[in-house]
Design an enzyme around this catalytic site. Structure first.
Site, short mmCIF file in Angstrom:
data_model
loop_
_atom_site.label_atom_id
_atom_site.label_comp_id
_atom_site.label_asym_id
_atom_site.label_seq_id
_atom_site.Cartn_x
_atom_site.Cartn_y
_atom_site.Cartn_z
N ASP A 1 0.81 -1.22 0.00
CA ASP A 1 0.00 0.00 0.00
C ASP A 1 0.84 1.27 0.00
O ASP A 1 0.45 2.30 0.55
CB ASP A 1 -0.96 0.01 1.21
N LYS B 1 1.86 1.93 -5.18
CA LYS B 1 2.42 1.33 -6.41
C LYS B 1 1.52 1.56 -7.62
O LYS B 1 1.98 1.92 -8.69
CB LYS B 1 2.61 -0.19 -6.22
N GLY C 1 -4.57 -4.45 -3.71
CA GLY C 1 -5.57 -3.42 -3.99
C GLY C 1 -4.80 -2.18 -4.42
O GLY C 1 -4.14 -1.55 -3.59
N HIS C 2 -4.84 -1.86 -5.69
CA HIS C 2 -4.03 -0.76 -6.24
C HIS C 2 -4.97 0.34 -6.71
O HIS C 2 -5.83 0.12 -7.55
CB HIS C 2 -3.16 -1.27 -7.39
N GLN D 1 1.90 -6.20 -3.02
CA GLN D 1 2.37 -6.26 -1.64
C GLN D 1 3.68 -5.47 -1.50
O GLN D 1 3.89 -4.55 -2.27
CB GLN D 1 2.55 -7.71 -1.16
N THR E 1 -9.66 -5.00 1.67
CA THR E 1 -10.54 -5.49 2.73
C THR E 1 -11.19 -4.37 3.53
O THR E 1 -12.05 -4.64 4.38
CB THR E 1 -9.75 -6.38 3.71
N GLY E 2 -10.78 -3.15 3.32
CA GLY E 2 -11.34 -2.02 4.07
C GLY E 2 -10.85 -1.95 5.51
O GLY E 2 -11.29 -1.12 6.28
N ARG F 1 -5.47 0.42 8.47
CA ARG F 1 -4.04 0.11 8.44
C ARG F 1 -3.38 0.66 9.70
O ARG F 1 -3.71 1.76 10.16
CB ARG F 1 -3.38 0.74 7.22
N LEU G 1 3.85 12.26 0.68
CA LEU G 1 4.57 13.26 1.48
C LEU G 1 3.60 14.32 2.02
O LEU G 1 3.78 14.84 3.12
CB LEU G 1 5.68 13.91 0.63
#
Ligand code: GDP
Ligand code: IMO
Ligand code: MG
Length: 412
Positions: A14, A17, A41-42, A225, A302-303, A306, A333
């Site tokens: 995350d 990418k 998930g991108h 990942q 997955t919501g 983080r 940033l």
């Protein structure tokens, strides 16, 4: 100028990418995924419109770019169909541009059941997987009993394969995990139908890539990942089940190392992690909350919320050793804009992080297009990272949108 570039997450995933793959893909022939599956998930944001991709490579928004899924990707045809339907609803057409390797191991419904049952059984010690069946599908690959996409062309032996595979897994599901079992015929019938949808997408991926390079075309390899989730080099056992690091590109697509010109690290300006496992610089205070809120740090797959913390340069050094990054793209940033003080970890002492302190810039950097325009303290923060890691920061991302970047040097 470089003809091929790999874009890899340098932390726990995350990092942004997807956004950078989309940014650097405009003039290339193809984007190749080489590991992982729909655990990824991108997120791409173009003209305020958000697209979240899981399996489809992040070149899809550029009409002439081909999207290739290499043999290293564990493929759920259910997830692929769902994703393509969502894209279609959003008027994004993938027709004629999606290519698959016949070597992709398939994620089947019982892999998902196994993934979930294992997590439940582990209880508190769970990995916190995405529950997509990734680990069990890779296990079947390594144990040489898996079903691969190419196997769907041989109807007779396919039924035998699935039956044998289910003999084994149903036993475990029923007797060890006390959960539902699966019927081989149902899975078989569905796969045959799905194969009709995708059989014309199958190509010889190594041959395609090699010949594209021979014609002078450009290719992007899109990592999923991040380095610290690598099955070998990550924070085992709290990792995913594939090689997310540079070696995965070669085994997972069949490209020769000779063809890879540039390896770009995607580094978030702080650190996040989803799921369980060690996280040295994790914050549980208000600073962590600010990172979470300003960074909208909720999983794109997955919501889940983080976990957030300061930048960990020790972990990044390790990531550089393994991947040999040519350059860095520093993302998000702008999320640090409001901090009075910013910390970065430069040492571990007695299992605790030791931080260097930096004064924040306390002003918005959104919309800035050149390095020179950045506030002095932002430049000091960037320079400190660059000095410590000894890898040039070539791109700075200061917003989720495709155009929100400061490009110091054009690399691709
Ligand atoms: P990936 O899995 O590495 O592609 O990253 P994700 O898409 O899961 O998570 C990155 C999130 O940050 C997404 O919501 C992006 O839209 C967002 N994002 C990417 N770059 C930036 C940036 O420079 N600034 C901000 N504020 N958001 C960003
Ligand atoms: P992208 O490509 C962040 C994490 C899960 C869990 C561990 C194992 O969007 O950066 P798995 O389902 O793979 O067996 O879960 O890996 N994980 C990710 N974390 N970004 C991802 O992908 C991830 N894919 C898996 O949260 O901790
Ligand atoms: Mg993601």
């Amino acid at each position: 100028m470089n003809n091929s570039i790999a874009i890899l997450g340098a932390q726990w995933g995350d990092e942004g990418k997807g956004k950078i793959v989309d940014l650097l893909t405009e003039k290339c022939d193809a984007v190749v995924r080489f590991q992982g599956g729909h655990n990824a998930g991108h997120t791409l944001v173009v003209d305020n419109k958000t697209t979240i991709l899981h399996l489809v490579p992040s070149g899809i928004l550029h009409k002439n770019v081909k999207c290739i899924i290499g043999n290293g990707v564990v493929l759920s045809l259910d997830a692929l169909s769902e994703e393509i339907n969502t894209l279609k609803k959003n008027k994004i057409d993938i027709g004629g541009r999606l290519f698959l390797s016949n070597g992709c191991p398939l994620i089947l419904p019982f892999h998902i059941a196994l993934d979930k049952a294992r997590e439940i059984k582990k209880g508190k010690g769970k990995i916190g997987t995405t529950g997509r069946g990734i680990g069990p599908a890779y296990e079947d690959k390594i144990s040489r009993r898996g079903v691969r996409l190419g196997d769907l062309s041989d109807e007779k032996s396919l039924l035998e394969k699935i039956t044998e595979l289910l003999d084994y897994h149903n036993f475990m599901l029923k007797n060890y995990y006390n959960t539902e079992t699966f019927n081989a015929d149902n899975i078989y019938e569905k796969l045959l139908t799905q194969f009709q949808l995708y059989k014309n997408c199958i190509i010889d991926v190594p041959e395609y890539i090699d010949s594209a390079f021979s014609k002078g075309k450009k290719i992007v390899f899109e990592g999923a990942q991040g380095t610290l989730l690598d099955i070998d080099h990550g924070t085992y056992p709290f990792v995913t089940s594939s090689n997310t690091t540079v070696g995965g590109i070669f085994t997972g697509s069949g490209v020769s190392p000779k063809r890879l010109d540039y390896v770009l690290a995607i580094v978030k300006a702080y650190t996040t992690r989803v799921g369980s496992g060690p996280f040295m610089t994790e914050l549980f205070d208000n600073d962590g909350k600010i990172l979470s809120d300003r960074g909208h740090e909720f999983g794109a797959t997955t919501g889940r919320q983080r976990r957030c913390g300061w930048l960990d340069l020790i972990a990044l050094k390790r990531s550089i050793i393994i991947n040999g990054f040519t350059g860095i793209c520093l993302t998000k940033l702008d999320v640090l804009d409001t901090f009075k003080n910013i910390k970065m970890c430069t040492e571990y002492k007695n299992n605790n992080p030791v931080y260097e302190n930096y004064a924040g810039w306390e002003t918005s950097i959104s919309g800035i297009k050149t390095y020179e325009e950045l506030p002095k303290n932002a430049k000091i923060y960037i320079k400190a990272i660059e000095n410590y890691l000894d890898v040039p920061i070539e791109i700075i991302s200061n917003g989720p949108g495709r155009d929100e970047n400061i490009i110091k040097n054009k690399i691709f």
